[in-house]
Design a protein around this motif. Sequence first.
Motif, PDB file in Angstrom:
ATOM      1  N   TRP A   1       0.822  -1.217   0.000  1.00 30.60           N
ATOM      2  CA  TRP A   1       0.000   0.000   0.000  1.00 30.60           C
ATOM      3  C   TRP A   1       0.854   1.264   0.000  1.00 30.60           C
ATOM      4  CZ3 TRP A   1      -5.135   0.542  -0.629  1.00 30.60           C
ATOM      5  CH2 TRP A   1      -5.911  -0.624  -0.572  1.00 30.60           C
ATOM      6  N   ALA A   2       2.168   1.111  -0.098  1.00 38.87           N
ATOM      7  CA  ALA A   2       3.088   2.244  -0.088  1.00 38.87           C
ATOM      8  C   ALA A   2       2.910   3.092   1.161  1.00 38.87           C
ATOM      9  CB  ALA A   2       2.915   3.107  -1.345  1.00 38.87           C
ATOM     10  N   LEU A   3       2.706   2.431   2.279  1.00 36.54           N
ATOM     11  CA  LEU A   3       2.590   3.111   3.562  1.00 36.54           C
ATOM     12  C   LEU A   3       3.946   3.113   4.252  1.00 36.54           C
ATOM     13  CD1 LEU A   3      -0.698   1.496   4.910  1.00 36.54           C
ATOM     14  CD2 LEU A   3      -0.461   3.792   3.980  1.00 36.54           C
TER      15      LEU A   3
ATOM     16  N   LEU B   1      -5.980   1.356   7.389  1.00 34.91           N
ATOM     17  CA  LEU B   1      -6.909   1.386   6.267  1.00 34.91           C
ATOM     18  C   LEU B   1      -8.215   0.750   6.711  1.00 34.91           C
ATOM     19  CD1 LEU B   1      -4.521   0.313   3.385  1.00 34.91           C
ATOM     20  CD2 LEU B   1      -5.673   2.504   3.528  1.00 34.91           C
ATOM     21  N   ALA B   2      -9.318   1.204   6.106  1.00 34.15           N
ATOM     22  CA  ALA B   2     -10.617   0.629   6.419  1.00 34.15           C
ATOM     23  C   ALA B   2     -10.712  -0.782   5.848  1.00 34.15           C
ATOM     24  CB  ALA B   2     -11.730   1.526   5.870  1.00 34.15           C
TER      25      ALA B   2
ATOM     26  N   LEU C   1      -1.229  -6.592  -5.811  1.00 37.28           N
ATOM     27  CA  LEU C   1      -2.181  -6.341  -6.893  1.00 37.28           C
ATOM     28  C   LEU C   1      -3.516  -5.840  -6.345  1.00 37.28           C
ATOM     29  CD1 LEU C   1      -3.006  -6.420  -9.851  1.00 37.28           C
ATOM     30  CD2 LEU C   1      -3.522  -8.857  -9.573  1.00 37.28           C
ATOM     31  N   GLY C   2      -3.950  -6.406  -5.235  1.00 36.73           N
ATOM     32  CA  GLY C   2      -5.191  -5.935  -4.629  1.00 36.73           C
ATOM     33  C   GLY C   2      -5.113  -4.482  -4.204  1.00 36.73           C
ATOM     34  N   ALA C   3      -3.965  -4.084  -3.650  1.00 40.98           N
ATOM     35  CA  ALA C   3      -3.797  -2.684  -3.249  1.00 40.98           C
ATOM     36  C   ALA C   3      -3.830  -1.762  -4.462  1.00 40.98           C
ATOM     37  CB  ALA C   3      -2.480  -2.522  -2.486  1.00 40.98           C
TER      38      ALA C   3
ATOM     39  N   GLY D   1       5.046   7.182   1.923  1.00 36.79           N
ATOM     40  CA  GLY D   1       4.303   6.427   0.923  1.00 36.79           C
ATOM     41  C   GLY D   1       3.265   7.236   0.226  1.00 36.79           C
ATOM     42  N   ASP D   2       2.461   6.560  -0.634  1.00 42.06           N
ATOM     43  CA  ASP D   2       1.514   7.235  -1.469  1.00 42.06           C
ATOM     44  C   ASP D   2       0.078   6.844  -1.164  1.00 42.06           C
ATOM     45  OD1 ASP D   2       1.571   4.694  -2.312  1.00 42.06           O
ATOM     46  OD2 ASP D   2       1.883   5.124  -4.437  1.00 42.06           O
TER      47      ASP D   2
END
Length: 314
Positions: free
Chosen positions: A143-145, A209-210, A273-275, A308-309
């Motif tokens: 998730w680029a967190l 994240l939710a 891929l899901g992210a 991250g993004d």
Amino acid sequence: MSASERLRRARSRSEELRTAALTRFERMRERWPVIGALLVRMLNVGLMDAATRLAAQLFLTTIPLFFALGAFAPDSIRTRMMSSLRTTFGLTGASAGQVQSVVQANNADHGLQQTVGIVGVLMALISATSCSRVLARVCADAWALGKAPSRPAAWRWLVWIVCLIGFLLLQGLLREGFGTGLWLGVPMTFLASVGLWWWTQHLLLVRRLAWLPLLPGAVLCAVATSALGLSARIYMPNALNRTLQEYGSLGLVLTGLSWLIVVAAAVVFGITLGAVLAQHPPLQQWLHTPVPAPKSGSTSGSTSDGKGDAAPNE
């Protein structure tokens, strides 16, 4: 032509090729943004490196746990674990005997059991936290967190390992559809896998994240692991028995570790891929995924600490 001139021309040519490659990549990203974002994210995650580290930690966690189960667990638990391993991998012949000798060890020697059990539990607990931390890092990179604002509590890592063991114990019952057959067992296993990987991401990301944005990654992981689980019944029995015959117990270790690397690579790819899919249309609107933050230096609101993004929405 002098050596310095040739070197200058080589550097100039290399720079031209690099610029051309970057230009083509940017055009590709504009035309297929999801593919471009996936490639960038996979480079950041490091698919095979992350998969190898995750598989190694899973291996170091599960092996001591098997010895601990053989030493301390009641007969019903050991029988259930052996049944799950038989159902999942289709164990037969010599390989089934080798695994059974560990999982369903004879408990006549209580001193040996206590020694093996205590060492196994201690090693499993130490390895469990490392395994959970590796998977947490994979989820954050997918998730680029950046790092969590506060250090995650260690109980999260241990809870995940305990739930993973419980999931493995139920594999035999799930795959058999609680006695009804594969027609119910396959969808039940798939739904249970979705729940496991959905909850795993939410737990290890420390609720940054939710729930909804994490669903695509959970579904992809469930699809991959379910497909690998079905194929394991075809491939693994012959592979385990062949390597056991050729290399002894070491063959079981090598085959099991190789299989774990494949599973770990599928999990890392599925989460990543899901992210990416959740952060791009149309899923972004449907799942209310937070909009990825701009790259550092591109706007005044960007960060410079590499966080991250993707911004948390909880």
